[in-house]
Motif scaffolding. Structure first.
Motif, PDB file in Angstrom:
ATOM      1  N   PRO A 151      59.206  64.286 -78.370  1.00 37.00           N
ATOM      2  CA  PRO A 151      57.913  63.819 -77.843  1.00 37.00           C
ATOM      3  C   PRO A 151      56.721  64.492 -78.513  1.00 37.00           C
ATOM      4  O   PRO A 151      55.680  63.856 -78.705  1.00 37.00           O
ATOM      5  CB  PRO A 151      57.995  64.181 -76.359  1.00 37.00           C
ATOM      6  N   VAL A 152      56.858  65.776 -78.871  1.00 36.82           N
ATOM      7  CA  VAL A 152      55.751  66.462 -79.539  1.00 36.82           C
ATOM      8  C   VAL A 152      55.530  65.871 -80.922  1.00 36.82           C
ATOM      9  O   VAL A 152      54.389  65.627 -81.354  1.00 36.82           O
ATOM     10  CB  VAL A 152      56.030  67.973 -79.620  1.00 36.82           C
ATOM     11  N   ARG A 153      56.616  65.628 -81.651  1.00 30.54           N
ATOM     12  CA  ARG A 153      56.473  65.035 -82.986  1.00 30.54           C
ATOM     13  C   ARG A 153      55.907  63.627 -82.907  1.00 30.54           C
ATOM     14  O   ARG A 153      55.103  63.217 -83.750  1.00 30.54           O
ATOM     15  CB  ARG A 153      57.827  65.031 -83.687  1.00 30.54           C
ATOM     16  N   GLN A 154      56.306  62.862 -81.890  1.00 26.52           N
ATOM     17  CA  GLN A 154      55.743  61.528 -81.727  1.00 26.52           C
ATOM     18  C   GLN A 154      54.248  61.594 -81.413  1.00 26.52           C
ATOM     19  O   GLN A 154      53.460  60.794 -81.937  1.00 26.52           O
ATOM     20  CB  GLN A 154      56.484  60.795 -80.616  1.00 26.52           C
TER      21      GLN A 154
ATOM     22  N   GLN B  67      48.908  68.210 -74.087  1.00 22.83           N
ATOM     23  CA  GLN B  67      49.634  68.074 -72.821  1.00 22.83           C
ATOM     24  C   GLN B  67      51.132  68.010 -73.049  1.00 22.83           C
ATOM     25  O   GLN B  67      51.923  68.650 -72.328  1.00 22.83           O
ATOM     26  CB  GLN B  67      49.135  66.825 -72.097  1.00 22.83           C
ATOM     27  N   VAL B  68      51.560  67.249 -74.041  1.00 23.08           N
ATOM     28  CA  VAL B  68      52.990  67.121 -74.322  1.00 23.08           C
ATOM     29  C   VAL B  68      53.562  68.454 -74.800  1.00 23.08           C
ATOM     30  O   VAL B  68      54.701  68.809 -74.463  1.00 23.08           O
ATOM     31  CB  VAL B  68      53.214  66.008 -75.359  1.00 23.08           C
ATOM     32  N   GLU B  69      52.804  69.207 -75.581  1.00 26.23           N
ATOM     33  CA  GLU B  69      53.288  70.518 -76.042  1.00 26.23           C
ATOM     34  C   GLU B  69      53.532  71.450 -74.859  1.00 26.23           C
ATOM     35  O   GLU B  69      54.532  72.174 -74.822  1.00 26.23           O
ATOM     36  CB  GLU B  69      52.275  71.126 -77.006  1.00 26.23           C
ATOM     37  N   GLU B  70      52.627  71.438 -73.888  1.00 28.46           N
ATOM     38  CA  GLU B  70      52.825  72.290 -72.705  1.00 28.46           C
ATOM     39  C   GLU B  70      54.054  71.848 -71.910  1.00 28.46           C
ATOM     40  O   GLU B  70      54.858  72.684 -71.471  1.00 28.46           O
ATOM     41  CB  GLU B  70      51.578  72.232 -71.827  1.00 28.46           C
ATOM     42  N   LEU B  71      54.209  70.542 -71.723  1.00 21.27           N
ATOM     43  CA  LEU B  71      55.378  70.049 -70.995  1.00 21.27           C
ATOM     44  C   LEU B  71      56.665  70.337 -71.761  1.00 21.27           C
ATOM     45  O   LEU B  71      57.713  70.605 -71.149  1.00 21.27           O
ATOM     46  CB  LEU B  71      55.238  68.546 -70.745  1.00 21.27           C
ATOM     47  N   ALA B  72      56.601  70.272 -73.088  1.00 25.39           N
ATOM     48  CA  ALA B  72      57.796  70.544 -73.896  1.00 25.39           C
ATOM     49  C   ALA B  72      58.223  72.000 -73.753  1.00 25.39           C
ATOM     50  O   ALA B  72      59.427  72.304 -73.692  1.00 25.39           O
ATOM     51  CB  ALA B  72      57.529  70.202 -75.357  1.00 25.39           C
ATOM     52  N   GLN B  73      57.268  72.913 -73.708  1.00 28.49           N
ATOM     53  CA  GLN B  73      57.617  74.321 -73.516  1.00 28.49           C
ATOM     54  C   GLN B  73      58.302  74.533 -72.169  1.00 28.49           C
ATOM     55  O   GLN B  73      59.314  75.241 -72.072  1.00 28.49           O
ATOM     56  CB  GLN B  73      56.355  75.179 -73.614  1.00 28.49           C
ATOM     57  N   LEU B  74      57.753  73.900 -71.128  1.00 25.41           N
ATOM     58  CA  LEU B  74      58.356  74.035 -69.807  1.00 25.41           C
ATOM     59  C   LEU B  74      59.740  73.406 -69.764  1.00 25.41           C
ATOM     60  O   LEU B  74      60.696  73.988 -69.215  1.00 25.41           O
ATOM     61  CB  LEU B  74      57.448  73.387 -68.755  1.00 25.41           C
ATOM     62  N   ASP B  75      59.887  72.206 -70.360  1.00 24.37           N
ATOM     63  CA  ASP B  75      61.172  71.523 -70.341  1.00 24.37           C
ATOM     64  C   ASP B  75      62.217  72.286 -71.153  1.00 24.37           C
ATOM     65  O   ASP B  75      63.390  72.344 -70.766  1.00 24.37           O
ATOM     66  CB  ASP B  75      61.004  70.106 -70.904  1.00 24.37           C
ATOM     67  N   THR B  76      61.804  72.889 -72.256  1.00 27.26           N
ATOM     68  CA  THR B  76      62.748  73.665 -73.076  1.00 27.26           C
ATOM     69  C   THR B  76      63.249  74.883 -72.313  1.00 27.26           C
ATOM     70  O   THR B  76      64.454  75.168 -72.292  1.00 27.26           O
ATOM     71  CB  THR B  76      62.070  74.093 -74.382  1.00 27.26           C
TER      72      THR B  76
ATOM     73  N   LEU C  38      68.624  68.895 -77.484  1.00 25.58           N
ATOM     74  CA  LEU C  38      67.291  69.104 -76.930  1.00 25.58           C
ATOM     75  C   LEU C  38      66.193  68.684 -77.894  1.00 25.58           C
ATOM     76  O   LEU C  38      65.135  68.199 -77.472  1.00 25.58           O
ATOM     77  CB  LEU C  38      67.121  70.589 -76.560  1.00 25.58           C
ATOM     78  N   ARG C  39      66.409  68.815 -79.181  1.00 27.94           N
ATOM     79  CA  ARG C  39      65.370  68.497 -80.164  1.00 27.94           C
ATOM     80  C   ARG C  39      64.971  67.025 -80.103  1.00 27.94           C
ATOM     81  O   ARG C  39      63.794  66.680 -80.288  1.00 27.94           O
ATOM     82  CB  ARG C  39      65.870  68.850 -81.567  1.00 27.94           C
ATOM     83  N   ASP C  40      65.937  66.142 -79.842  1.00 25.71           N
ATOM     84  CA  ASP C  40      65.669  64.704 -79.863  1.00 25.71           C
ATOM     85  C   ASP C  40      65.559  64.086 -78.479  1.00 25.71           C
ATOM     86  O   ASP C  40      65.273  62.889 -78.388  1.00 25.71           O
ATOM     87  CB  ASP C  40      66.778  63.982 -80.647  1.00 25.71           C
ATOM     88  N   LEU C  41      65.789  64.847 -77.421  1.00 23.18           N
ATOM     89  CA  LEU C  41      65.757  64.271 -76.082  1.00 23.18           C
ATOM     90  C   LEU C  41      64.322  64.095 -75.595  1.00 23.18           C
ATOM     91  O   LEU C  41      63.438  64.876 -75.954  1.00 23.18           O
ATOM     92  CB  LEU C  41      66.510  65.170 -75.102  1.00 23.18           C
ATOM     93  N   PRO C  42      64.071  63.074 -74.771  1.00 17.75           N
ATOM     94  CA  PRO C  42      62.760  62.956 -74.130  1.00 17.75           C
ATOM     95  C   PRO C  42      62.545  64.088 -73.138  1.00 17.75           C
ATOM     96  O   PRO C  42      63.470  64.794 -72.758  1.00 17.75           O
ATOM     97  CB  PRO C  42      62.832  61.593 -73.416  1.00 17.75           C
ATOM     98  N   LEU C  43      61.304  64.239 -72.712  1.00 22.48           N
ATOM     99  CA  LEU C  43      60.988  65.286 -71.744  1.00 22.48           C
ATOM    100  C   LEU C  43      61.496  64.880 -70.366  1.00 22.48           C
ATOM    101  O   LEU C  43      61.539  63.700 -70.017  1.00 22.48           O
ATOM    102  CB  LEU C  43      59.475  65.511 -71.687  1.00 22.48           C
ATOM    103  N   GLY C  44      61.887  65.880 -69.587  1.00 21.20           N
ATOM    104  CA  GLY C  44      62.336  65.633 -68.221  1.00 21.20           C
ATOM    105  C   GLY C  44      63.727  65.083 -68.118  1.00 21.20           C
ATOM    106  O   GLY C  44      64.122  64.612 -67.053  1.00 21.20           O
ATOM    107  N   THR C  45      64.518  65.126 -69.205  1.00 19.03           N
ATOM    108  CA  THR C  45      65.899  64.644 -69.151  1.00 19.03           C
ATOM    109  C   THR C  45      66.778  65.805 -68.752  1.00 19.03           C
ATOM    110  O   THR C  45      67.319  66.509 -69.595  1.00 19.03           O
ATOM    111  CB  THR C  45      66.335  64.074 -70.506  1.00 19.03           C
ATOM    112  N   GLY C  46      66.896  66.038 -67.460  1.00 18.11           N
ATOM    113  CA  GLY C  46      67.672  67.167 -66.962  1.00 18.11           C
ATOM    114  C   GLY C  46      69.129  66.826 -66.820  1.00 18.11           C
ATOM    115  O   GLY C  46      69.515  65.673 -66.659  1.00 18.11           O
TER     116      GLY C  46
END
Length: 540
Positions: free
Chosen positions: A316-319, A404-413, A489-497
């Motif tokens: 998502p960050v790269r997109q 915003q996506v970068e912050e969410l990506a850090q939390l999701d990671t 994790l690198r290719d997964l969307p955010l929030g895919t738990g």
């Protein structure tokens, strides 16, 4: 009368047990074997989401070709035929063509001629001047297109953009960023599919394992009931113990039915993902804890590298970064409208007007011109300024979305790594517990059979064994799914738990995305409480 009711109840429970009994062993032998690796390959082959992502990549390639086409000359050809049914030049007679010779300039006779010869020369010049047509004084209208019935035209047009203010280059860059975005989306769709299949597969394996535990518990309850009835007949135990053992056995039957239904539902979800007919029988060959047969995601021995789990490398960050680049180029395109556009054009054509039939190549006349055009907006009523403002706002919005996506990506990671650590800790904590609980139940069973312990002690030992077995199975499932999630994790969307498995509602929604999993996760109870509620039901 009381004994008659007991025998009637036993007969009814026997009918229920025959309805929920395990399928025939022959059907299991004829079942199609399916490993996790095979399930992933089959699911990707028939996945609609992956197919849609592939179509997006193809579309982006077409966008790149269309954007870059303006860098090259545009060449087009044309051919036409027209027949005049009526003409304004009809009825106009220009007379027959003048066949007289052209008038020539008079040249005086040479000095060497005799007077008679000079006189003859002058008389001939006068006679010729009276019967000639002036040079260039007439027009041969027979070769002009006026009023012609048949007209054949052949044309060739060429256009080359010389300067566009950077618009063509910006279009090419935006299209290239769109292609990279589509490729990221394809990788993300594949990663999401692998995670969904892994969850569904291990949910099905877990449901089979929980069914085996429930059936083993039912067998244990049947054994205890048989022993208690024998002790009641010989008078060594009271009727209360026999009734208690019978209630425990009877309460275990609905649990077996529930576990069998959960397994069927989990298998149907897995079949739907891998495009297997629902009526086909499959046999799962990859068991819990056995993850060495999944080469596509390298589940066995996953090593977490900082480059693989960095938030900046998430899909998502790269997109979002590619979307920022697209908006930057769209802003350049909007601003380029203020600059002049220069283009070079050339038209070459041939035309023929035959009286009848098809013309030959020699009957065609050529037309060829070359020109340079310049277009410069002078007044547009604010349209260009409006386009620039819209592009600037879109760029600012996309930049904020990237942050915003970068912050969410850090939390999701960090959430994914924490879930993996928790799953590993649960797996390590459950090691050896099953053997200890099984040993404790065997001792309690011997003590109860020898009459030195109570049925309460035996029931407590059975419940602890069931809890240990269920905890071990669910820890294995959660550990395997968490490892796959971190590996992808690198290719997964955010929030895919990785949805935690539960004894009561495990596996529900494994085929769904992050939204469905986030809605179902609060429904999961703790492992010990869920196991106690399902396996320990009916114990007075």
């Amino acid at each position: 009368m009381h004994g008659y009711r007991i025998h009637t109840l036993i007969a009814a429970l026997g009918l229920v047990w025959s309805a929920v009994a395990p399928p025939d062993a022959r059907a299991q032998e004829n079942a199609t074997p399916l490993s996790l690796d095979d399930a992933i390959v089959m699911a990707e082959r028939g996945s609609e989401s992956v197919g849609i992502a592939r179509a997006g990549v193809t579309r982006s390639r077409g966008e790149i070709r269309r954007a870059r086409s303006e860098l090259f000359p545009q060449l087009s050809g044309s051919a036409s035929y027209s027949r005049a049914l009526a003409s304004e030049f009809e009825g106009i007679s220009l007379g027959p063509p003048d066949m007289r010779p052209l008038c020539r300039a008079f040249l005086p006779p040479s000095a060497g001629l005799t007077p008679a010869e000079r006189l003859d020369t002058l008389e001939a010049a006068v006679a010729l001047a009276t019967d000639c047509q002036p040079d260039g004084g007439g027009i041969d209208f027979s070769e002009l297109p006026f009023g012609r019935e048949n007209t054949f035209r052949l044309g060739l047009n060429a256009t080359q953009t010389l300067f566009s203010g950077g618009r063509v280059v910006a279009q090419s860059r935006a299209a290239a960023a769109g292609r990279r975005t589509a490729e990221i989306a394809l990788a993300s769709a594949r990663a999401q599919l692998v995670l969904n299949v892994t969850q569904a597969y291990y949910d099905a394996v877990l449901s089979e394992r929980l069914l085996e535990i429930a059936e083993a518990t039912l067998v244990q309850a049947e054994t205890t009931l048989t022993q208690t009835r024998l002790a009641l007949q010989v008078g060594t135990q009271p009727e209360f113990d026999a009734l208690r053992a019978q209630v425990t056995r009877d309460n275990q039957l609905p649990i077996v039915v529930r576990r069998r239904t959960d397994r069927e539902l989990a298998l149907m979800r897995l079949k739907q993902l891998v495009s297997v007919p629902l009526e086909e029988t499959i046999r799962l060959t990859t068991q819990l804890g056995d993850t060495t047969g999944v080469p596509p995601v390298r589940v066995a021995g996953v090593e977490i590298a900082p480059a693989d789990t960095a938030a900046s490398t998430r899909a998502p960050v790269r997109q979002a970064a590619e979307a920022v680049e697209v908006q930057e180029n769209l802003l350049r395109i909007a601003a380029s409208q203020r600059l002049p556009a220069v283009s070079l054009s050339s038209q070459y054509g041939r035309v023929a007007y035959p009286e009848t039939g098809l013309p030959g190549w020699s009957d065609f006349r050529a037309n060829w011109n070359v020109g340079v055009s310049l277009a410069l907006p002078i007044f547009t009523g604010g349209r260009i300024s409006g386009d620039v403002l819209v592009a600037e706002a879109d760029l600012a919005e996309q930049q904020f979305r990237l942050e915003q996506v970068e912050e969410l990506a850090q939390l999701d990671t960090r959430s994914a790594l924490a879930e993996l650590a928790a799953a590993e800790a649960q797996w390590q904590a459950s090691a050896g517990t099953v053997e200890q609980a099984d040993r404790a139940y065997l001792i309690a069973e011997v003590r109860y059979r020898e009459g030195i312990s109570t049925q309460t002690e035996l029931s407590d030992s059975r419940i602890m064994l069931q809890q240990a077995q269920a905890n071990r199975a669910m820890a294995a499932r959660d550990r395997a799914v968490a490892r796959v999630r971190v590996a992808l994790l690198r290719d997964l969307p955010l929030g895919t738990g990785a949805q935690a498995g539960g004894a009561g509602g495990q596996g529900s929604g494994a085929t769904g995305g992050s939204e469905g999993q986030s809605q179902q996760r609060p429904r999961q109870a703790t492992t010990a409480a869920a196991t106690q509620a399902s396996f320990g039901a009916g114990v007075p």
